[in-house]
Design an enzyme around this catalytic site. Structure first.
Site, PDB file in Angstrom:
ATOM      1  N   HIS A  67       0.860  -1.255   0.081  1.00  0.00           N
ATOM      2  CA  HIS A  67      -0.099   0.106  -0.037  1.00  0.00           C
ATOM      3  C   HIS A  67       0.973   1.197  -0.033  1.00  0.00           C
ATOM      4  O   HIS A  67       1.866   1.260   0.470  1.00  0.00           O
ATOM      5  CB  HIS A  67      -1.046   0.070   1.431  1.00  0.00           C
ATOM      6  CG  HIS A  67      -2.096  -0.930   1.211  1.00  0.00           C
ATOM      7  ND1 HIS A  67      -3.045  -0.986   2.192  1.00  0.00           N
ATOM      8  CD2 HIS A  67      -2.254  -1.946   0.455  1.00  0.00           C
ATOM      9  CE1 HIS A  67      -3.832  -1.998   1.906  1.00  0.00           C
ATOM     10  NE2 HIS A  67      -3.325  -2.615   1.035  1.00  0.00           N
ATOM     11  N   GLU A 105       1.017   3.874   1.900  1.00  0.00           N
ATOM     12  CA  GLU A 105       1.530   4.192   3.404  1.00  0.00           C
ATOM     13  C   GLU A 105       2.864   3.404   3.524  1.00  0.00           C
ATOM     14  O   GLU A 105       3.632   3.741   4.180  1.00  0.00           O
ATOM     15  CB  GLU A 105       0.548   4.034   4.160  1.00  0.00           C
ATOM     16  CG  GLU A 105      -0.670   4.885   3.936  1.00  0.00           C
ATOM     17  CD  GLU A 105      -1.790   4.202   3.255  1.00  0.00           C
ATOM     18  OE1 GLU A 105      -3.161   4.558   3.569  1.00  0.00           O
ATOM     19  OE2 GLU A 105      -1.494   3.447   2.396  1.00  0.00           O
ATOM     20  N   CYS A 146      -6.029   1.767   5.838  1.00  0.00           N
ATOM     21  CA  CYS A 146      -6.539   0.616   6.353  1.00  0.00           C
ATOM     22  C   CYS A 146      -6.051   0.283   7.763  1.00  0.00           C
ATOM     23  O   CYS A 146      -5.087   0.673   8.103  1.00  0.00           O
ATOM     24  CB  CYS A 146      -6.341  -0.433   5.492  1.00  0.00           C
ATOM     25  SG  CYS A 146      -4.724  -1.160   5.374  1.00  0.00           S
ATOM     26  N   CYS A 197      -2.179  -0.635   7.320  1.00  0.00           N
ATOM     27  CA  CYS A 197      -1.418   0.830   7.355  1.00  0.00           C
ATOM     28  C   CYS A 197      -1.462   1.474   8.724  1.00  0.00           C
ATOM     29  O   CYS A 197      -0.350   2.297   9.176  1.00  0.00           O
ATOM     30  CB  CYS A 197      -1.801   1.407   6.132  1.00  0.00           C
ATOM     31  SG  CYS A 197      -1.531   0.726   4.636  1.00  0.00           S
TER      32      CYS A 197
END
Length: 151
Positions: free
Chosen positions: A47, A49, A78, A81
């Site tokens: 992801h 992040e 999420c 993260c």
């Protein structure tokens, strides 16, 4: 956040969900950046992040970040993260669009300010929300309109 939106556009150009992230220091100078890449990287943890945090920790040669860092992200993080942000000790999160399905900065879960964890992250939302939400909406609209491959 404008730079994060540009990174999200880069993710979209690669066929990924358009999410971008930029980590800055106390003076607003960029430390690291990232965009979604789980499909291309064959990595569910890739992801925006996570990639940004990894790059920042490598650059700073420490798994913990200075507490005066700010992470700008185009979509609310999420749970994975958010957990990484807590472990890395990110000081502040600024996100554009909320994630009503798995947002962990207040929309669904509140991991970043949980009293059960050993670090809390200041959270701000809504910066360029319309632009980020539009980018995501357009991406998913186009994806749904695309004919699926024959089976």
């Amino acid at each position: 956040m404008t730079h994060a939106l540009g990174l999200a556009a880069r993710a979209q150009a690669e066929g990924e969900v358009p999410v971008g992230a930029v980590l800055v220091d106390a003076q607003g100078e960029p430390i690291a950046e990232g965009w979604n890449r789980p499909i291309l990287a064959h990595d569910p943890t890739a992801h925006a992040e996570i990639l940004t945090l990894r790059a920042a920790c490598q650059r700073l040669e420490n798994y913990r970040l200075p507490r005066d860092t700010t992470l700008y992200v185009t979509l609310e993080p999420c749970p994975m993260c958010a957990g990484a942000m807590v472990h890395a000790r990110v000081g502040r999160l600024v996100f554009a669009a909320p994630d009503p399905r798995s947002g962990s900065a207040g929309s669904v879960y509140q991991l970043l300010q949980s009293p059960h964890l050993n670090h809390r992250c200041e959270v701000h939302s809504g910066l360029l929300e319309a632009e980020a939400a539009g980018q995501l909406r357009d991406f998913f609209r186009a994806r749904r309109a695309k004919p699926s491959a024959p089976q």
